[in-house]
Design an enzyme around this catalytic site. Structure first.
Site, PDB file in Angstrom:
ATOM      1  NE  ARG A   7       0.130  -0.323   5.470  1.00 23.38           N
ATOM      2  CZ  ARG A   7       0.264  -1.343   5.469  1.00 23.38           C
ATOM      3  NH1 ARG A   7      -0.127  -2.428   5.296  1.00 23.38           N
ATOM      4  NH2 ARG A   7       0.720  -1.126   6.504  1.00 23.38           N
ATOM      5  CG  ASN A   8       2.307   2.752   3.033  1.00 24.38           C
ATOM      6  OD1 ASN A   8       1.779   3.230   2.573  1.00 24.38           O
ATOM      7  ND2 ASN A   8       3.027   2.035   4.254  1.00 24.38           N
TER       8      ASN A   8
HETATM    9  C1  LIG Z   1      -6.051   3.818 -13.848  1.00 26.04           C
HETATM   10  N1  LIG Z   1      -6.353   3.704 -12.237  1.00 26.04           N
HETATM   11  C2  LIG Z   1      -7.435   5.172 -11.604  1.00 26.04           C
HETATM   12  C3  LIG Z   1      -7.773   4.971 -10.766  1.00 26.04           C
HETATM   13  N2  LIG Z   1      -6.105   5.816  -9.961  1.00 26.04           N
HETATM   14  C4  LIG Z   1      -5.723   6.860  -9.395  1.00 26.04           C
HETATM   15  O1  LIG Z   1      -6.772   7.624  -9.432  1.00 26.04           O
HETATM   16  C5  LIG Z   1      -4.423   6.914  -8.727  1.00 26.04           C
HETATM   17  C6  LIG Z   1      -3.424   7.509  -9.933  1.00 26.04           C
HETATM   18  C7  LIG Z   1      -2.169   8.182  -9.143  1.00 26.04           C
HETATM   19  C8  LIG Z   1      -1.728   8.391  -7.213  1.00 26.04           C
HETATM   20  N3  LIG Z   1      -1.170   7.996  -7.080  1.00 26.04           N
HETATM   21  C9  LIG Z   1      -0.806   8.992  -6.522  1.00 26.04           C
HETATM   22  N4  LIG Z   1      -1.613   8.875  -5.497  1.00 26.04           N
HETATM   23  C10 LIG Z   1      -0.329   9.109  -3.397  1.00 26.04           C
HETATM   24  C11 LIG Z   1      -2.154   8.382  -2.497  1.00 26.04           C
HETATM   25  C12 LIG Z   1      -3.082   8.504  -2.539  1.00 26.04           C
HETATM   26  C13 LIG Z   1      -4.050   8.790  -1.962  1.00 26.04           C
HETATM   27  C14 LIG Z   1      -3.557   8.174  -0.465  1.00 26.04           C
HETATM   28  C15 LIG Z   1      -1.727   7.914  -0.530  1.00 26.04           C
HETATM   29  N5  LIG Z   1      -1.921   8.036   0.990  1.00 26.04           N
HETATM   30  C16 LIG Z   1      -1.532   9.186   1.847  1.00 26.04           C
HETATM   31  O2  LIG Z   1      -2.349   9.672   2.113  1.00 26.04           O
HETATM   32  C17 LIG Z   1      -0.547   7.627   2.891  1.00 26.04           C
HETATM   33  C18 LIG Z   1       0.568   7.669   2.795  1.00 26.04           C
HETATM   34  C19 LIG Z   1       1.154   7.010   4.023  1.00 26.04           C
HETATM   35  C20 LIG Z   1       1.039   7.314   5.533  1.00 26.04           C
HETATM   36  C21 LIG Z   1       2.077   6.811   6.317  1.00 26.04           C
HETATM   37  C22 LIG Z   1       0.607   6.153   7.611  1.00 26.04           C
HETATM   38  C23 LIG Z   1       2.548   5.937   6.025  1.00 26.04           C
HETATM   39  C24 LIG Z   1       2.453   8.252   6.645  1.00 26.04           C
HETATM   40  C25 LIG Z   1      -0.625   7.787   5.668  1.00 26.04           C
HETATM   41  C26 LIG Z   1      -0.837   8.059   4.518  1.00 26.04           C
HETATM   42  C27 LIG Z   1      -1.233   9.068  -1.458  1.00 26.04           C
HETATM   43  C28 LIG Z   1       0.418   9.558  -3.516  1.00 26.04           C
HETATM   44  N6  LIG Z   1       0.816   9.649  -4.288  1.00 26.04           N
HETATM   45  C29 LIG Z   1       2.319  10.106  -5.125  1.00 26.04           C
HETATM   46  C30 LIG Z   1       2.694   9.855  -5.911  1.00 26.04           C
HETATM   47  N7  LIG Z   1       1.649   9.585  -6.640  1.00 26.04           N
HETATM   48  C31 LIG Z   1       0.760   9.052  -6.333  1.00 26.04           C
HETATM   49  C32 LIG Z   1      -3.343   7.265  -7.449  1.00 26.04           C
HETATM   50  C33 LIG Z   1      -4.391   7.771  -7.384  1.00 26.04           C
HETATM   51  C34 LIG Z   1      -5.150   4.800 -10.567  1.00 26.04           C
HETATM   52  C35 LIG Z   1      -5.180   3.881 -11.503  1.00 26.04           C
END
Ligand SMILES: CN1CCN(C(=O)c2ccc(Nc3nc(-c4cccc(NC(=O)c5ccc(C(C)(C)C)cc5)c4)cn4ccnc34)cc2)CC1
Length: 285
Positions: free
Chosen positions: A151-152
């Site tokens: 997930r990370n």
């Molecule tokens: C075809 N699909 C359609 C749907 N889709 C998307 O909507 C999608 C596309 C790109 C995404 N990219 C990213 N998404 C994220 C993202 C999105 C939501 C939540 C989070 N994570 C957090 O908010 C989060 C992470 C870590 C932690 C700890 C507990 C370890 C400290 C707490 C919170 C990250 C971060 N990124 C950093 C670089 N790129 C991304 C995320 C989602 C993926 C592609």
């Protein structure tokens, strides 16, 4: 006169807080999702650079400590680490700005593409190798992740996989997440010494990496299924480990098992893991 004669002005380097990003240079776009920190949105930095922007909900993290650490984090640069570009810390909520990974989390990617991935051991092993390279770089810089899991990790174009949010766990204020008795603590990725003494190290990251390998070769199954955290703790302390995923070669499961050695010193380093996995990849071609 040579530079070493000239005294360096005390303000050198302070004026360009290169880890500080000016919000005016950021154009916020669609929401990518939300974590326990708040909302994450896609953004454009300086008109052209694709970014992900975490907008940190107030009270979710110790912000001043994080802003201090961000100066170190921006210096950690590797093809298999999600690059921290900087922070917007002059307003609230603060923004954490990183490179953008267009396919989202590795966990969702594995689950979404299970049918095409399940038979492709070469591709699954390549994902493991990419993560081991990013983690070997962190290990070399004595940097502990503390929450390594599918997930990370994030997926970009051409199946590139990168480790994200390394070290961020230290700044989370929610003690449901930080204490090993809490409901949000990642029990299923934790070795005995973390469960018993919250003793984190690069060798506890190696244990989590073994579980991440298991997640990759099961295309995103939940480790230990629906077992309760207390049942998992009991099994881990008795030395019961995850079973071999069906579509996983014995040599690959042997590497996972080494990551789950009870004592941290018995586990391989990421440097060794990276080499062992490269040898396995050769033997499978
Ligand atoms: C075809 N699909 C359609 C749907 N889709 C998307 O909507 C999608 C596309 C790109 C995404 N990219 C990213 N998404 C994220 C993202 C999105 C939501 C939540 C989070 N994570 C957090 O908010 C989060 C992470 C870590 C932690 C700890 C507990 C370890 C400290 C707490 C919170 C990250 C971060 N990124 C950093 C670089 N790129 C991304 C995320 C989602 C993926 C592609």
């Amino acid at each position: 006169s040579s530079p070493c004669d000239r005294p360096v002005p005390p303000t050198a380097g302070l004026s360009h807080d290169k880890w500080e990003i000016h919000p005016m240079e950021l154009m916020l776009m669609e929401e990518l999702g939300s974590g326990q920190f708040g909302v994450v949105r896609r953004g454009k930095w300086r008109g052209s650079i694709d970014t992900a922007v975490k907008m940190m909900k107030e009270g979710t993290m110790s912000e001043d400590d994080f802003i201090e650490e961000a100066k170190v984090m921006t210096k950690l640069q590797h093809p298999n680490l999600v690059q921290l570009y900087g922070v917007c810390s002059k307003h609230r909520p603060i923004y954490i700005v990183t490179e953008y990974m267009k396919h989202g989390s590795l966990l969702n990617y594995l689950r979404r593409h299970e049918n095409t991935l399940i038979g492709n051991m070469g591709l699954l092993l390549d994902m493991c190798i990419q993560v081991s390279k990013g983690m070997a770089y962190l290990e070399r810089h004595n940097y502990i992740h503390r929450d390594l899991a599918a997930r990370n990790c994030l997926v970009g174009s051409e199946n590139v996989v990168k480790v994200a949010d390394f070290g961020l766990a230290r700044y989370v204020l929610d003690d449901q997440y930080t204490s090993s008795g809490g409901t949000k603590f990642p029990i299923k990725w934790a070795p005995p010494e973390v469960l018993n003494y919250t003793r984190f190290s690069s060798k506890s990251d190696v244990w989590a990496y073994g579980v991440l390998m298991w997640e990759i070769f099961t295309c995103g199954k939940m480790p230990y299924g629906r077992l309760k955290n207390t049942e998992v703790v009991e099994r881990v302390q008795r030395g019961i480990i995850l079973e071999k995923p069906k579509s996983c070669a014995k040599e690959i499961y042997d590497v996972m098992k080494k990551c789950w050695s009870h004592g941290p010193e018995e586990r391989p380093s990421f440097r060794v893991l990276k080499e062992q996995l490269a040898l396995v990849a050769q033997s499978l071609t």
